[in-house]
Scaffold this active site. Structure first.
Site, PDB file in Angstrom:
ATOM      1  CB  ILE A 217      -1.029   0.160   1.205  1.00  0.00           C
ATOM      2  CG1 ILE A 217      -1.924  -1.177   1.067  1.00  0.00           C
ATOM      3  CG2 ILE A 217      -1.764   1.125   1.388  1.00  0.00           C
ATOM      4  CD1 ILE A 217      -2.619  -1.559   2.413  1.00  0.00           C
TER       5      ILE A 217
ATOM      6  CG  HIS B 183       3.464   0.915   9.406  1.00  0.00           C
ATOM      7  ND1 HIS B 183       2.131   1.351   9.273  1.00  0.00           N
ATOM      8  CD2 HIS B 183       3.458  -0.316   8.152  1.00  0.00           C
ATOM      9  CE1 HIS B 183       1.879   0.811   8.070  1.00  0.00           C
ATOM     10  NE2 HIS B 183       2.555  -0.041   7.682  1.00  0.00           N
TER      11      HIS B 183
END
Length: 520
Positions: free
Chosen positions: A99, A449
Site C-alpha cells: 500500500i 510499521h
C-alpha cells in the site's frame, strides 16, 4: 589483521538490502567509478513466486523469511503481537501489502518542526517523482464487489469524499481504493528490490555492485570516531570484515539498526555497560522513540462467500479527520475481504467461514515505546516495548473506541449492509465505551510499521541520533537511512517515505566531498 580482510573493501558498505538500501545501492552505482557492497541477511527474491506474488503476502508472516520479533508484555494492550521484519532482498517491501502513500505535507512539515531542516514537504516532494516503483491504483480487475460496496457505504454513512488516487493531491479524509506498488497484469510486486536491483542483477551491468546474501552484519568496525567497516557472518559461520573506504550506510530498519549500533558500543552508555558491552560512543537516544501504527479489528460474518478477485485482500480503505485542527487524518480503516481473527480467537471468538473485517487504525499515535538489548550476544533478539495505549490522555485508546463505533455505522449502511449476516466480534452486546476499549486494546495488532528508534533532529536535541544529513552525531563515515530516523510517524503507510529517505540519502552521498575521510 590478515591481508585478505584488508582487500575486501568498497567505497560504500550498505547494511541491509531492504527498502532504502536497495535505492541507495542502485543510485550510487550509477557512477561506474563508485563501488558498493550490500550486506543482506536474507536470500534473493528473484525466482521466488511466494515473495513476488503480492496476493501471497499473508503467507510470509511468521515464515522462514521473517525475523519475527516478539513484544514485551503490554499491560494495556495485546502482549502477543509478533512484529514481522523481512529476511529477504527488498526487505519489508518484499513482505508487505505494498500500500503506497506519499507522506502528507503535514507529516514532512512535522519533521522540519522537530529539527529536521531540509525535510519539509516542499523540499521532499521531488523525491517522490524519482521513485522507480510502479505505483498505480488498484486495477479494475482487482476491485472486489464487496470492497466497492464498502467504499459506497462509507461515503454514504460518513459523508467523506470518494478518492480516486490518494497520491494525486493531499487529503484530510476520504475513502477509496489504495494505490499499490505492483504490476496488475501478473500481480507481481514492484518492491524496492524489483524496481531498483533486479534490472541490474539480471542484466549483469553493474560490476561495481556486490550483494552479499544470507550474510549477517553483527558489529561495526570503528577507528576512533570513524566507522571503517562492518563485521559480517555468513550462513556457514565464516566471519570477516568488509571495509568501507568512504562511508557505511546502515539501512537495517527500526529494529536491527539500533540493535547493530548498540552491539557495536554505540548507544546509551549505562545500559550497554550493564550488559558488559564496552560503550565507545554514548548516544542515549538510540532505541528510544519507538513508534508504530496500532489498530484493532471488528469482524462480520457474511451471507455466504464473497468474490475472490483482489490484489491482496485489503484493497480499499478509509481516512477520517475527527479533529478539524489536526494536520491530516486521525483515524484510518483497512477493509479486509477476509475475517481477520488471529487475535480475537485468542480471547475465545470464533472465525466465521465467510466474513470481512474493518481495522480501525491510529494514524498519529501519541504513545511512545523503547527498544533495548537484553544480552551482549548479538544473536539474542532485542526487547520491543511499544508501550501501546500508555499516552497520558488515552488518546490512542479513545481513537479505537471511535473507530469501532464508526465501523458499525458503515456496516449498517447499504450497500454493505446487505452482505453482512452478523457481527462476530466484539459482538453487538459490547456497547459501552469501557467495554469497547477493553476489547479493542486487547485484540489490537500491528500493521508492522516500527519507526523512530534513531530519530533525526537538531543539534540541541539530546535524544536525536542523526543530523539532517543522516550522519550519526559525534561519528564520522556513517549514516542511517531507514524508518529508524523518523522523528514522528507519518499518518499513512510509511514505505514510500522510506523509499524517499533512500533517494535523499543517495543524493546527499553523491553530492558530498569525495576525498574527506577517504581511507583508500
Amino acid at each position: 589483521m590478515p591481508s585478505s580482510l584488508e582487500t575486501e573493501a568498497a567505497d560504500y558498505v550498505v547494511v541491509g538490502g531492504g527498502t532504502a538500501g536497495s535505492v541507495i545501492a542502485s543510485r550510487l552505482t550509477e557512477d561506474p567509478d563508485v563501488t558498493v557492497t550490500v550486506i543482506e541477511g536474507g536470500p534473493t527474491d528473484i525466482d521466488r513466486p511466494d515473495v513476488l506474488t503480492l496476493r501471497r503476502w499473508l503467507g510470509l508472516l511468521g515464515g522462514d523469511l521473517d525475523y519475527d520479533y516478539p513484544t514485551v508484555p503490554q499491560p494495556r494492550g495485546n502482549s502477543h503481537i509478533r512484529h514481522s521484519r523481512a529476511r529477504v532482498l527488498g526487505g519489508c517491501s518484499s513482505h508487505n501489502t505494498l500500500i503506497s502513500f506519499k507522506p502528507l505535507p503535514s507529516d514532512w512539515d512535522e519533521w522540519a518542526g522537530a529539527g529536521a531542516e531540509g525535510w519539509d514537504a516542499a523540499s521532499m516532494d521531488p523525491y517522490f517523482d524519482r521513485l522507480r516503483n510502479n505505483i498505480v491504483a488498484v486495477d479494475e480487475q482487482d476491485r472486489n464487489a464487496i470492497a466497492r460496496d464498502f467504499v459506497d457505504a462509507a461515503q454514504a454513512a460518513l459523508g467523506v469524499p470518494r478518492v480516486e488516487g490518494f497520491n494525486k493531491k493531499p487529503f484530510h479524509e476520504g475513502v477509496g481504493f489504495f494505490d499499490l506498488a505492483y504490476h496488475p497484469e501478473n500481480n507481481k510486486r514492484s518492491s524496492a528490490s524489483v524496481a531498483y536491483l533486479h534490472p541490474h542483477i539480471e542484466a549483469g551491468d553493474r560490476p561495481n555492485l556486490r550483494i552479499l546474501l544470507e550474510t549477517w552484519a553483527y558489529k561495526l568496525e570503528l577507528d576512533g570516531t570513524r566507522a571503517t567497516g562492518v563485521h559480517i557472518r555468513t550462513e556457514d559461520g565464516e566471519e570477516r570484515l568488509v571495509r568501507a573506504r568512504r562511508e557505511v550506510i546502515v539501512c537495517a530498519g527500526a529494529v536491527d539498526t539500533p540493535r547493530l549500533l548498540m552491539h557495536s558500543g554505540i548507544g546509551p552508555k549505562r545500559d550497554l555497560e550493564a550488559l558488559g558491552i564496552a560503550a565507545v560512543h554514548d548516544l542515549p537516544g538510540i532505541g528510544e522513540n519507538l513508534l508504530d501504527h496500532p489498530e484493532s479489528v471488528i469482524v462480520w460474518e457474511t451471507n455466504g462467500p464473497i468474490p475472490e478477485n483482489s490484489a491482496m485482500d485489503s484493497d480499499a480503505g478509509l481516512f477520517v479527520r475527527r479533529d478539524p485542527e489536526s494536520g491530516g487524518p486521525d483515524l484510518m480503516f483497512h477493509f479486509y475481504q477476509i475475517p481477520f481473527t488471529d487475535n480475537p480467537e485468542r480471547l475465545g471468538y470464533e472465525k466465521p467461514e465467510h466474513g470481512v473485517s474493518m481495522t480501525p487504525n491510529i494514524p498519529k499515535p501519541r504513545s511512545r515505546g523503547r527498544l533495548y538489548l537484553t544480552s551482549a550476544d548479538p544473536a539474542v533478539k532485542p526487547a520491543l516495548d511499544f508501550r501501546y495505549f500508555t499516552d497520558e490522555d488515552d488518546y490512542d485508546g479513545n481513537t479505537l473506541v471511535d473507530g469501532i463505533k464508526l465501523a458499525r455505522e458503515i456496516a449498517r449502511t447499504e450497500p454493505l449492509a446487505g452482505w453482512l449476516k452478523r457481527e462476530v466480534c466484539p459482538g453487538p452486546e459490547v456497547t459501552s465505551d469501557e467495554e469497547i476499549s477493553a476489547y479493542a486494546r486487547h485484540v489490537a495488532h500491528t500493521v508492522y510499521h516500527p519507526a523512530g528508534t534513531c530519530r533525526i533532529g537538531a543539534a540541541d536535541d539530546e535524544l536525536a541520533v542523526v543530523d539532517p544529513e543522516l550522519r550519526i552525531r559525534g561519528l564520522e563515515g556513517i549514516r542511517i537511512a531507514d524508518a529508524s530516523v523518523f522523528p514522528t510517524i507519518p499518518a499513512v503507510n510509511p514505505m514510500i517515505g522510506v523509499l524517499m529517505v533512500g533517494e535523499k540519502c543517495a543524493e546527499l552521498l553523491a553530492s558530498g566531498p569525495k576525498d574527506e575521510g577517504d581511507v583508500r
